[in-house]
Design a protein around this motif. Structure first.
Motif, PDB file in Angstrom:
ATOM      1  N   ALA A  19     -37.708 -63.433  33.512  1.00 37.10           N
ATOM      2  CA  ALA A  19     -36.788 -63.198  32.408  1.00 37.10           C
ATOM      3  C   ALA A  19     -37.325 -62.871  30.917  1.00 37.10           C
ATOM      4  CB  ALA A  19     -35.082 -63.658  32.969  1.00 37.10           C
ATOM      5  N   SER A  20     -38.245 -63.373  30.665  1.00 36.53           N
ATOM      6  CA  SER A  20     -38.318 -64.071  29.175  1.00 36.53           C
ATOM      7  C   SER A  20     -38.677 -62.339  28.405  1.00 36.53           C
ATOM      8  CB  SER A  20     -39.188 -65.083  28.440  1.00 36.53           C
ATOM      9  OG  SER A  20     -38.590 -66.144  29.192  1.00 36.53           O
ATOM     10  N   ALA A  21     -39.816 -61.563  29.646  1.00 34.88           N
ATOM     11  CA  ALA A  21     -40.180 -60.710  28.779  1.00 34.88           C
ATOM     12  C   ALA A  21     -39.176 -59.431  28.812  1.00 34.88           C
ATOM     13  CB  ALA A  21     -41.409 -60.121  30.575  1.00 34.88           C
ATOM     14  N   LEU A  22     -37.719 -59.944  29.231  1.00 39.00           N
ATOM     15  CA  LEU A  22     -36.749 -58.610  28.950  1.00 39.00           C
ATOM     16  C   LEU A  22     -35.833 -59.034  27.844  1.00 39.00           C
ATOM     17  CD1 LEU A  22     -35.341 -59.151  32.302  1.00 39.00           C
ATOM     18  CD2 LEU A  22     -36.901 -57.104  31.230  1.00 39.00           C
ATOM     19  N   ALA A  23     -36.501 -60.425  26.773  1.00 39.96           N
ATOM     20  CA  ALA A  23     -35.882 -61.525  25.938  1.00 39.96           C
ATOM     21  C   ALA A  23     -37.086 -61.344  24.625  1.00 39.96           C
ATOM     22  CB  ALA A  23     -34.870 -61.990  26.104  1.00 39.96           C
ATOM     23  N   ARG A  24     -38.056 -60.392  24.513  1.00 39.52           N
ATOM     24  CA  ARG A  24     -39.254 -60.949  23.444  1.00 39.52           C
ATOM     25  C   ARG A  24     -38.694 -59.927  21.864  1.00 39.52           C
ATOM     26  NH1 ARG A  24     -43.546 -64.050  26.016  1.00 39.52           N
ATOM     27  NH2 ARG A  24     -44.268 -63.299  23.735  1.00 39.52           N
ATOM     28  N   GLY A  45     -42.207 -61.734  18.370  1.00 40.72           N
ATOM     29  CA  GLY A  45     -42.699 -62.692  18.574  1.00 40.72           C
ATOM     30  C   GLY A  45     -41.980 -63.770  20.090  1.00 40.72           C
ATOM     31  N   GLY A  46     -41.175 -64.958  19.884  1.00 38.44           N
ATOM     32  CA  GLY A  46     -41.305 -65.087  21.263  1.00 38.44           C
ATOM     33  C   GLY A  46     -40.044 -64.092  21.566  1.00 38.44           C
ATOM     34  N   PHE A  47     -39.220 -66.023  22.332  1.00 42.96           N
ATOM     35  CA  PHE A  47     -38.068 -65.862  23.082  1.00 42.96           C
ATOM     36  C   PHE A  47     -36.402 -65.562  22.662  1.00 42.96           C
ATOM     37  CE2 PHE A  47     -34.498 -67.571  25.111  1.00 42.96           C
ATOM     38  CZ  PHE A  47     -34.491 -67.003  26.221  1.00 42.96           C
ATOM     39  N   ASP A  48     -36.116 -64.656  22.971  1.00 45.33           N
ATOM     40  CA  ASP A  48     -34.945 -64.515  22.087  1.00 45.33           C
ATOM     41  C   ASP A  48     -33.908 -64.471  22.742  1.00 45.33           C
ATOM     42  OD1 ASP A  48     -32.888 -63.046  19.878  1.00 45.33           O
ATOM     43  OD2 ASP A  48     -33.438 -61.169  19.830  1.00 45.33           O
ATOM     44  N   ALA A  76     -47.612 -68.071  27.356  1.00 42.58           N
ATOM     45  CA  ALA A  76     -47.296 -69.817  26.719  1.00 42.58           C
ATOM     46  C   ALA A  76     -45.809 -69.047  25.864  1.00 42.58           C
ATOM     47  CB  ALA A  76     -48.410 -70.164  25.506  1.00 42.58           C
ATOM     48  N   GLU A  77     -45.774 -68.462  24.994  1.00 44.48           N
ATOM     49  CA  GLU A  77     -44.855 -67.679  24.579  1.00 44.48           C
ATOM     50  C   GLU A  77     -43.837 -67.771  25.238  1.00 44.48           C
ATOM     51  OE1 GLU A  77     -48.251 -67.141  22.350  1.00 44.48           O
ATOM     52  OE2 GLU A  77     -47.603 -66.422  23.982  1.00 44.48           O
ATOM     53  N   GLY A  78     -43.418 -66.924  25.664  1.00 42.16           N
ATOM     54  CA  GLY A  78     -42.722 -66.837  26.336  1.00 42.16           C
ATOM     55  C   GLY A  78     -41.591 -68.171  28.022  1.00 42.16           C
ATOM     56  N   TYR A  79     -42.249 -69.387  27.262  1.00 47.85           N
ATOM     57  CA  TYR A  79     -42.053 -69.956  27.847  1.00 47.85           C
ATOM     58  C   TYR A  79     -40.517 -70.798  27.758  1.00 47.85           C
ATOM     59  CZ  TYR A  79     -41.553 -74.399  31.214  1.00 47.85           C
ATOM     60  OH  TYR A  79     -41.058 -75.815  32.125  1.00 47.85           O
ATOM     61  N   ALA A  80     -39.462 -70.585  28.384  1.00 48.50           N
ATOM     62  CA  ALA A  80     -38.191 -70.786  27.703  1.00 48.50           C
ATOM     63  C   ALA A  80     -37.695 -71.169  28.597  1.00 48.50           C
ATOM     64  CB  ALA A  80     -37.592 -69.590  27.080  1.00 48.50           C
ATOM     65  N   LEU A  81     -37.493 -72.315  29.592  1.00 44.49           N
ATOM     66  CA  LEU A  81     -36.841 -73.308  29.845  1.00 44.49           C
ATOM     67  C   LEU A  81     -36.129 -73.924  29.489  1.00 44.49           C
ATOM     68  CD1 LEU A  81     -36.354 -74.613  33.183  1.00 44.49           C
ATOM     69  CD2 LEU A  81     -38.195 -75.990  32.130  1.00 44.49           C
ATOM     70  N   PRO A 119     -23.890 -67.903  30.626  1.00 46.65           N
ATOM     71  CA  PRO A 119     -23.366 -68.632  31.702  1.00 46.65           C
ATOM     72  C   PRO A 119     -24.940 -68.081  32.313  1.00 46.65           C
ATOM     73  CG  PRO A 119     -22.620 -65.985  31.794  1.00 46.65           C
ATOM     74  CD  PRO A 119     -23.052 -66.349  30.349  1.00 46.65           C
ATOM     75  N   TRP A 120     -26.016 -68.049  31.526  1.00 47.06           N
ATOM     76  CA  TRP A 120     -27.439 -68.417  32.520  1.00 47.06           C
ATOM     77  C   TRP A 120     -27.660 -69.476  33.376  1.00 47.06           C
ATOM     78  CZ3 TRP A 120     -30.543 -63.985  33.588  1.00 47.06           C
ATOM     79  CH2 TRP A 120     -29.575 -63.083  32.863  1.00 47.06           C
ATOM     80  N   ARG A 121     -28.186 -69.273  34.615  1.00 42.68           N
ATOM     81  CA  ARG A 121     -28.687 -70.302  35.038  1.00 42.68           C
ATOM     82  C   ARG A 121     -30.512 -70.245  35.582  1.00 42.68           C
ATOM     83  NH1 ARG A 121     -23.963 -69.242  37.794  1.00 42.68           N
ATOM     84  NH2 ARG A 121     -22.728 -71.458  38.206  1.00 42.68           N
ATOM     85  N   GLU A 122     -30.901 -71.430  35.286  1.00 44.41           N
ATOM     86  CA  GLU A 122     -31.917 -71.217  35.163  1.00 44.41           C
ATOM     87  C   GLU A 122     -33.203 -71.432  36.625  1.00 44.41           C
ATOM     88  OE1 GLU A 122     -33.711 -72.194  31.738  1.00 44.41           O
ATOM     89  OE2 GLU A 122     -31.791 -72.192  30.721  1.00 44.41           O
ATOM     90  N   TRP A 123     -34.095 -71.109  37.087  1.00 42.64           N
ATOM     91  CA  TRP A 123     -35.166 -72.170  37.722  1.00 42.64           C
ATOM     92  C   TRP A 123     -35.638 -73.068  36.749  1.00 42.64           C
ATOM     93  CZ3 TRP A 123     -39.121 -68.767  42.102  1.00 42.64           C
ATOM     94  CH2 TRP A 123     -38.378 -68.754  42.509  1.00 42.64           C
ATOM     95  N   ASN A 124     -35.560 -74.564  38.169  1.00 41.72           N
ATOM     96  CA  ASN A 124     -35.646 -75.459  36.700  1.00 41.72           C
ATOM     97  C   ASN A 124     -37.110 -75.791  37.171  1.00 41.72           C
ATOM     98  OD1 ASN A 124     -36.242 -78.025  35.985  1.00 41.72           O
ATOM     99  ND2 ASN A 124     -34.323 -78.272  35.500  1.00 41.72           N
ATOM    100  N   GLY A 125     -38.437 -75.009  36.516  1.00 41.09           N
ATOM    101  CA  GLY A 125     -39.738 -75.401  36.848  1.00 41.09           C
ATOM    102  C   GLY A 125     -40.080 -76.619  36.908  1.00 41.09           C
ATOM    103  N   ARG A 126     -39.510 -77.804  35.793  1.00 39.20           N
ATOM    104  CA  ARG A 126     -39.934 -78.811  35.163  1.00 39.20           C
ATOM    105  C   ARG A 126     -39.289 -80.126  37.092  1.00 39.20           C
ATOM    106  NH1 ARG A 126     -38.170 -80.376  28.981  1.00 39.20           N
ATOM    107  NH2 ARG A 126     -39.475 -79.412  28.749  1.00 39.20           N
ATOM    108  N   TYR A 127     -38.084 -79.388  37.102  1.00 39.60           N
ATOM    109  CA  TYR A 127     -37.362 -80.425  38.495  1.00 39.60           C
ATOM    110  C   TYR A 127     -38.951 -80.313  39.764  1.00 39.60           C
ATOM    111  CZ  TYR A 127     -34.862 -81.363  42.445  1.00 39.60           C
ATOM    112  OH  TYR A 127     -34.174 -82.100  43.559  1.00 39.60           O
ATOM    113  N   ARG A 128     -39.209 -78.740  39.426  1.00 38.94           N
ATOM    114  CA  ARG A 128     -40.173 -78.687  41.161  1.00 38.94           C
ATOM    115  C   ARG A 128     -41.517 -80.004  40.546  1.00 38.94           C
ATOM    116  NH1 ARG A 128     -42.698 -73.763  39.550  1.00 38.94           N
ATOM    117  NH2 ARG A 128     -44.219 -74.873  38.285  1.00 38.94           N
TER     118      ARG A 128
END
Length: 505
Positions: free
Chosen positions: A162-167, A170-173, A202-207, A213-222
């Motif tokens: 999803a971050s590729a849709l919000a760049r 520069g980085g994540f917007d 690396a710039e697209g990592y936006a956890l 109301p977006w929810r996120e796949w929590n890679g840190r949880y994994r």
């Protein structure tokens, strides 16, 4: 199929997240080896279900069949969420095929490298990046989303990379045009939105940085839960945060624990059974000399690589699978279970089976005793959650936002039976943790150490005999009330206790 619906209902599933169903094609290198991209992350048509899903002809029948499937799932109370790939297309890099968008208007549809407009900005790792900053491209994506809601009746979307849709430059917007367009659209404003909160850079990592109301796949949880159960040192604080719903990631944006899509495994990576059976990937069947797929899986094979005849190894692997499942369902947040993990599915160590449309990835419904037991345990855990709605809070527990104190709604305990102190949290070798949830009157005990121990039951908890509801080391043994003041916690196991008799599970 009715049997699949029956399985999902018995498992307590409330939503299914489908891998991409948009029409897609296979990459050239796969075709050369007689393989196909069965996952579908190579989209070329955003308004049509893939024709290969049709069972009754190839002239649009897949549309009717998809709608029929959605209606069948809705009738049993299961929502449908689509994994959508708007970040790139199947046209690949500048040497890829010209199929649609490149031939219509290459400069509009794709992000080009300003220094060399012949090449693409590759935020996706797939050769190109769709340019949703362009009004026509943005309209294409929004119209596609609306079509799947209005005509196909899906309930939400999971946005791949999803971050590729919000760049922008520069980085994540977090205020990206696509997010604003979805928020302003009356059809899309109330559907479920889930982000894979990164891209291939690396710039697209936006956890934790997506707006409500977006929810996120929590890679840190994994990662943190995997590290915990393979026995890594210094993980007690991170594990507690994941159990509490990852408040440090989501609370500051006004979101609650349901912003966290908790998962241990997903389509990419090891299955749950392989996670406890392999230290290394085994992707030779993909015909890429085992170069594809992640090298660091945070897995542990329990002492033997791959299948084993050692009864002790197999018993430990079965317990580790139960440990992961118990942790997943006892954590605040939205649990996501990889299809087949409840059945003990294996991909024989392949952690990138995107091109394996064969017995390697197909689910085997003929269960042996071990796999049937795992399914029964999974159903037991989901039943426990249904009986205790407080395990699925929409707001954080007070003890998750401030230092947990005795008598609060969330208290962390050491094996001594006293609340955790600063020294306990900073004990690098600590691999044991207790969590008291006052609202649901449950005590969760986690022991990731290689040693059994007696966990002293909290003296400040409500009085009365304690009753175990779940013990991953004793899944088939009738659990009786505890007469004493300590619980025998087996090495590498988890247990759930309640301070009064309960019919749960």
């Amino acid at each position: 199929a009715p049997a699949v619906l029956e399985h999902l209902v018995a498992l307590g599933v409330t939503a299914v997240e489908l891998l991409p169903v948009h029409h897609a094609i296979s990459e050239r290198h796969l075709a050369a080896h007689g393989l196909i991209n069965s996952w579908g992350y190579n989209t070329i048509g955003f308004f049509a279900p893939d024709a290969r899903f049709a069972t009754d002809g190839g002239h649009g029948e897949q549309v009717h069949e998809f709608q029929t499937m959605v209606r069948a799932l809705h009738r049993v109370g299961i929502e449908v969420i689509l994994d959508v790939v708007y970040n790139h297309t199947a046209e690949g890099d500048r040497f890829g095929p010209t199929l649609a968008f490149r031939g219509i208007d290459n400069r509009v549809y794709y992000r080009l490298d300003p220094a060399d407009p012949r090449t693409y900005v590759n935020l996706t790792g797939c050769g190109n990046t769709l340019d949703v900053r362009q009004p026509r491209v943005l309209a294409l994506v929004v119209d596609s989303l609306r079509y799947w809601v209005e005509t196909m009746h899906v309930d939400g979307f999971r946005f791949d990379l999803a971050s590729a849709l919000a760049r922008d430059g520069g980085g994540f917007d977090p205020n990206a045009a696509l997010f604003a367009a979805i928020r302003a659209d009356p059809i899309l404003a109330d559907v479920k939105l889930i982000a894979e909160p990164w891209d291939a850079t690396a710039e697209g990592y936006a956890l934790g940085r997506y707006p409500a109301p977006w929810r996120e796949w929590n890679g840190r949880y994994r990662d943190d839960v995997r590290r915990w159960w393979r026995g890594e040192a210094g993980r007690v604080g991170a594990t507690a945060s994941r159990l509490a719903g990852s408040p440090e990631l989501y609370a500051s944006s006004g979101r609650g624990p349901t912003a966290s899509i908790d998962f241990v495994t997903a389509h990419d990576g090891f299955s749950l059974r392989d996670l406890v059976s392999y230290d290394r990937k085994h992707n030779e069947a993909n015909r890429e000399d085992n170069r594809d797929g992640a090298d660091d899986n945070l897995s542990w094979n329990c002492g033997v690589e791959g299948p084993s005849d050692d009864a002790a190894v197999n018993a430990l692997r079965a317990r580790q699978q139960r440990n992961f499942l118990a942790t997943l369902f006892l954590s605040q947040g939205v649990p996501m279970l990889r299809a087949g993990d409840e059945l003990g599915a294996t991909q024989q160590g392949n952690n990138n089976a995107y091109c394996q449309d064969n017995a390697l990835t197909w689910l085997d419904w003929n269960l042996d005793t071990e796999r049937a037991a795992l399914l029964a345990f999974t159903r037991r855990m989901t039943a426990l959650v249904r009986r205790h709605p407080g395990l699925r809070r929409v707001e954080y527990l007070a003890g998750a936002l401030v230092a947990a104190e005795p008598g609060g709604d969330l208290v962390w305990y050491a094996p001594s039976g006293r609340p955790m102190r600063d020294a306990d949290w900073h004990d690098h070798e600590r691999r044991v943790l207790g969590m008291w949830l006052a609202e649901v009157r449950l005590l969760v005990l986690l022991n990731a150490s290689p040693d059994a121990l007696l966990f002293t039951l909290p003296v400040d908890a409500p009085p009365g005999s304690w009753t175990p509801l779940v013990d991953t080391a004793r899944p088939d043994v009738p659990l009786r009330a505890i007469a004493g003041r300590a619980y025998d916690l087996v090495a590498r196991s988890a247990a759930v206790l309640t301070p009064r008799a309960s019919n749960a599970c």
